[in-house]
Design a protein around this motif. Structure first.
Motif: not given
Length: 446
Positions: A19-32, A378-393
C-alpha cells in the motif's frame, strides 16, 4: 502498442501489496504492462504524461452493472418504487429494445464509467429482445476501450409460471445454455491482460429455475469461466426465497453450486451471519452497490462484517435505472459513508474505500493482473487533478474520496489513453449522447 511514461505525480497511491504512497514518482509502461516505478525514470522516446499537480491511482473496477439501463434513467413511475414494482414498471419498456439500443446505451454507460476513473467493468445483460445479443455490448466496450467482463444473463421463468418478468422477455433454457457456449467460445479470453472475458449469469432466483441455476454452474465450470447473479438484495428477495424454496438465499446458492472463488453475487444486503461465514469459507465474492441500495430502499449491506470475515468485496454502480448515475468514484465515497452511518465514523477510511474500488473489485472478478500499480501488473491507471476545486484546502491528497474530484483528468487502459484532459479520447461522445437522447424520446413516446 504505445509505451508510456507518467511523470512527477504529486501523489501515487499504488494499492500494491505494501500500500505504498509515493510523492514525485514516475511510472514506465511497456507493452501495456507496468515496467518500472521510481523517480526520474528514463522513458526514451515513448509517449509522456505530465502528472504534476495530479493524484495517480489504479483504475477503478466496477463489478456490477446493467449498461442497457442508461436509456431508462429517472423513468416516472419507477423513481420511487421498491425493487419488484420498479422492475414491473420497466420490463415493458426494455421489451422494446433492440441491438442499437443495447449498443448505444452501453457506450454511454461505459463512457460515464471511464470519466469516473473506471478501467475494468463487468456487465450483466439478462434480456435480449428483438434480436439483441451480448455481442452488442462487447462491441461497444471495444470501441470505448475499457477492459470488459461481459456476462451472459438470462430469465426463464415468466409471469405465467410464477416468475416476475413478462413472458415476452424470458427465453427457453436450452437456448440460453447454447448461447452461453456460443459467446464464451467467441469472446472469452482467459489469458492475463485480457480485454474481454465472459461469464455466465442467470438473472436472479425469482426469474430463472433451479435447474437453470444448476446447469449454468456446471457449464461455467466446464468452460472455466466465472458466474454471477443477484442475491439477497432486499426483504422481498428473502421472503420470495423462503416461500418458493424453503430456505434463505445463502442456502439456495450453496445447494445449486453457486458458491466459490469463481462466483460473485450482486448486492447481498440481507446476508445473515451464517451466510457471511459461508461466503468467507468458500471465498465467494460480493458486488456492493451502495447507491442503488439507497435508491431502491433495500438497506445497507454489511460490508464491514463481510470484509472482517474475509469475504472478497468489490463495488458496483448497478444499472442506471436504479442509481441513476454510473460514477464509480462517487460510488466508492457512498460505500465509505454508509459504513460510517451503520458502524461509526471509524468504520471505513477513505483509503480502504479506494482499496475496495480497485484491488477489491479486481479480486472479485478474478483479475490478479489488475487493480494495483505494481511492476508486472496491467497499466490501467487513473489520474485525478489535485488542483480541482473539490481538492482545494485538502491536507491529505491521498484521502481522495473525502476531498477530491470524482471525474478523472486522464485514464489509461493497457497503457492506451481512454480519457485525455477530462474528455473521452476514443469515441465521439457528443454524437453518442445525441443518439441516446433520440432513442430515449422514442421509447417514452411509444
Amino acid at each position: 502498442m504505445t509505451d508510456l511514461l507518467i511523470q512527477n505525480a504529486d501523489v501515487l497511491l499504488t494499492m500494491d501489496d505494501s500500500r505504498r504512497e509515493l510523492a514525485g514518482a514516475d511510472i514506465l509502461v511497456k507493452d501495456g504492462v507496468i515496467a518500472k516505478i521510481g523517480m526520474q525514470l528514463d522513458g526514451g522516446d515513448c509517449a509522456r504524461c505530465d502528472a504534476r499537480g495530479k493524484i495517480v491511482t489504479p483504475g477503478l473496477v466496477n463489478t456490477h452493472h446493467h449498461l442497457y439501463q442508461t436509456l431508462t434513467r429517472a423513468v416516472p413511475g419507477a423513481q420511487d418504487a421498491l425493487l419488484f414494482g420498479w422492475l414491473q414498471r420497466l420490463y415493458p419498456i426494455w421489451a422494446r429494445f433492440g441491438p442499437e439500443e443495447m449498443f448505444i446505451s452501453a457506450q454511454v454507460g461505459l463512457a460515464e464509467l471511464a470519466l469516473s476513473g473506471c478501467t475494468l467493468t463487468s456487465d450483466h445483460l439478462y434480456l435480449y429482445p428483438n434480436g439483441a445479443r451480448l455481442d452488442d455490448t462487447i462491441a461497444a466496450a471495444q470501441e470505448v476501450g475499457l477492459r470488459f467482463h461481459a456476462t451472459r444473463g438470462a430469465m426463464s421463468i415468466g409471469e405465467s409460471d410464477g416468475g416476475l418478468p413478462p413472458d415476452a422477455l424470458v427465453e427457453d433454457e436450452a437456448a440460453i445454455l447454447s448461447d452461453c457456449i456460443r459467446v464464451i467460445d467467441a469472446f472469452h479470453d482467459p489469458k492475463p491482460g485480457a480485454m474481454v472475458r465472459v461469464g455466465v449469469a442467470p438473472c436472479s432466483p425469482f426469474s430463472v429455475s433451479r435447474d437453470l441455476m444448476r446447469d449454468a454452474a456446471l457449464l461455467a465450470r466446464d468452460k472455466s469461466v466465472m458466474m454471477h447473479t443477484h442475491l439477497a438484495e432486499n426483504d422481498e428477495d428473502i421472503a420470495y426465497s423462503l416461500e418458493k424454496f424453503g430456505c434463505r438465499p445463502g442456502q439456495y446458492a450453496e445447494d445449486l453450486g453457486w458458491t466459490g472463488d469463481d462466483v460473485w453475487h450482486a448486492h447481498c444486503v440481507k446476508l445473515d451471519a451464517q451466510e457471511i461465514d459461508l461466503f468467507a469459507r468458500s471465498r465467494t465474492g460480493v458486488a456492493h452497490c451502495p447507491c442503488s441500495n439507497c435508491r431502491l430502499g433495500s438497506g445497507i449491506a454489511p460490508v464491514r462484517a463481510l470484509r472482517d470475515a474475509g469475504v472478497p468485496v468489490g463495488l458496483g454502480v448497478d444499472g442506471s435505472a436504479s442509481n441513476d448515475i454510473g460514477n464509480l468514484a462517487a460510488e466508492a465515497r457512498q460505500a465509505m459513508l454508509l459504513q460510517r452511518v451503520q458502524n461509526g465514523a471509524d468504520a471505513m477510511s477513505a483509503r480502504e474505500a479506494l482499496e475496495i474500488a480497485t484491488r477489491g473489485g479486481a479480486q472479485v472478478l478474478g483479475r490478479d493482473d489488475c487493480g494495483q500499480i505494481a511492476v508486472g501488473k496491467r497499466a490501467d491507471i487513473a489520474i485525478w487533478d489535485a488542483r480541482a476545486v473539490e481538492n482545494a484546502g485538502s491536507w491529505d491528497a491521498a484521502a481522495l474520496l473525502l476531498a477530491g474530484p470524482c471525474k478523472v483528468d486522464a485514464l489509461f487502459v493497457e497503457g492506451r489513453a481512454v480519457v485525455r484532459d477530462g474528455r473521452l479520447a476514443t469515441i465521439d461522445l457528443d454524437r453518442v449522447i445525441g443518439r441516446q437522447n433520440t432513442l430515449a424520446r422514442k421509447l417514452a413516446e411509444a
